[in-house]
Design an enzyme around this catalytic site. Structure first.
Site, PDB file in Angstrom:
ATOM      1  N   ASP A 105       0.827  -1.203   0.000  1.00 57.57           N
ATOM      2  CA  ASP A 105       0.000   0.000   0.000  1.00 57.57           C
ATOM      3  C   ASP A 105       0.865   1.259   0.000  1.00 57.57           C
ATOM      4  O   ASP A 105       1.412   1.649   1.039  1.00 57.57           O
ATOM      5  CB  ASP A 105      -0.934   0.004   1.210  1.00 57.57           C
ATOM      6  N   ASP A 157      -1.791   5.451  -5.664  1.00 55.64           N
ATOM      7  CA  ASP A 157      -2.079   4.582  -4.521  1.00 55.64           C
ATOM      8  C   ASP A 157      -2.248   3.129  -4.966  1.00 55.64           C
ATOM      9  O   ASP A 157      -3.224   2.795  -5.634  1.00 55.64           O
ATOM     10  CB  ASP A 157      -3.347   5.084  -3.826  1.00 55.64           C
TER      11      ASP A 157
END
Length: 432
Positions: A77, A286
């Protein structure tokens, strides 16, 4: 003569110390398989039009943690700082057991790690009843985890790195708890002081995401890629000196400059694509978010233009009450027997110095179980940030597929180039 020997000795000592210091600050490069884990939607679940937002795809890497090492599977992440592991669960599967590790060390709330290094977390750290540093993280899909901040040895490649800060989580909430339990935790890779890549000291890392299960790759550090990888286009990261209430200073935020649908450049006010005086409106790359999300006015302009062009070859779903996962309200009907989609207009996201073109199957997502008669429902893979409740543009992992994505922390930039991830994995020694 003695003085010459002394000078030679001092030069040799300085060289050895410099080499030692460099090896500590710049660890050896490591190549890891990057798995694509898909979350199925149960056939007896609520209708797709009523489904709340959650991630259907996550990217995972496998590491070992602790002494002796315990295998863990972690979600990659780039939008998060704190890495964490489940330290308590209903079963012994996919949890990290700190009691089995001699190198596990909880962080007291009086330490600088707790007081200073947690300053960029989205929820401030606190002190629990045992005077240990209590950490909590929350995400856009409504899930959250909490537990104790701790230090532990992480094993990367052939190296064992002691004293890595992470969250040892013992409670949390999630709308997809059964699927979440298939991984042990999350690997935070943003630019914060507690992120994994910052603590490791890597000046850059790269990844390539594939739609297949086993052909992705994560590169920590740098290797000679050779001719199979085209030169990367780089876009600089946005720099904000003063803290702003809605600006994430440790995210990979880039300068968003425009959108093209096919050959048509959308007419967008420049101010819509830049952060405002509060920091709202930044554009973040992201890996932890599946699809991409645009602020309302920009999303509407893109949706309307794509619909106008794509409606020439596909039939829109004319149901004003249908919104996939709360954020995607442009969908099309595709006959169930049709195996491939017709040629669709590409969508090009334009950044300062670089462009990301989304085409073919990455433009539409087939909704599992979302059939209408003899047609399957395919929804546009861009969503409305306003409906998600976030004041930002987010470039998700679905639109980064078959792209070499480089995150250069040393030079504050993101590089990208189109590439076959199957080829990248093979050339880097991960091919089957």
């Amino acid at each position: 003569m003695a003085s010459l020997h002394l000078i030679f000795f001092l030069i040799l000592l300085f060289t050895m110390l410099s080499s030692s210091a460099q090896s500590k600050t710049t660890p050896n490069s490591v190549i890891l398989p990057l798995k694509t884990q898909k979350t199925p939607i149960k056939s007896n679940a609520e209708p797709a039009s009523a489904l709340s937002f959650h991630h259907n795809v996550t990217l995972t890497v496998t590491l070992t943690v602790g002494t002796p090492p315990q295998p863990v599977s972690m979600v990659l992440d780039t939008g998060s700082e704190l890495s964490w592991l489940r330290c308590k669960g209903t079963t012994n599967n996919n949890i990290f057991d700190p009691a089995r590790s001699t190198s596990y060390s909880p962080v007291p709330c009086s330490s600088s790690t707790c007081k200073v290094q947690t300053r960029d977390l989205n929820v401030p750290a606190s002190c629990d009843a045992k005077n240990l540093c209590h950490a909590m993280v929350s995400y856009a899909d409504g899930s959250s985890m909490e537990g104790s901040l701790a230090l532990e040895t992480f094993h990367i490649g052939r190296s064992a790195i002691p004293g890595v800060g992470f969250g040892c989580m013992d409670s949390g909430s999630s709308g997809t708890a059964e699927e979440d339990a298939k991984t042990t935790g999350l690997l935070g890779m943003n630019r914060g002081s507690l992120s994994f890549v910052t603590q490791m000291g890597y000046p850059k890392f790269s990844y390539c995401i594939s739609g297949d299960d086993s052909s992705g790759v994560l590169l920590l550090g740098e290797v000679n890629t050779g001719a199979w990888l085209k030169p990367l286009s780089y876009t600089p990261l946005v720099k904000v000196a003063d803290p702003l209430p809605y600006f994430d200073r440790v995210a990979y935020s880039v300068h968003f400059q425009g959108i093209k649908v096919g050959d048509k450049l959308l007419s967008l006010q420049k101010s819509l694509l830049e952060p405002d005086h509060t920091g709202a409106g930044q554009t973040m790359v992201d890996s932890g978010t599946q699809f991409s999300f645009l602020l309302g006015p920009v999303y509407t302009a893109l949706r309307d233009e794509f619909k106008a062009q794509a409606s020439k070859v596909l039939r829109p779903l004319l149901d004003p009450n249908y919104t996939f996962q709360d954020t995607m309200d442009l969908c099309f009907l595709v006959p169930l027997g049709q195996r491939t989609l017709p040629a669709l207009p590409s969508v090009t996201l334009m950044f300062e110095g670089a462009e990301m073109t989304v085409s073919a199957e990455r433009l539409l997502y087939r909704v599992p179980g979302g059939n209408r008669g003899s047609n399957a429902i395919h929804c546009f893979t861009f969503g409305n940030s306003d409906l998600l409740g976030i004041e930002a543009y987010v470039i998700g992992n679905h639109h980064q597929q078959d792209m070499w994505m480089e995150f250069d922390l040393a030079q504050s930039r993101v590089g990208l180039a189109q590439v076959s991830c199957d080829l990248a994995s093979q050339r880097l020694g991960l091919g089957q």
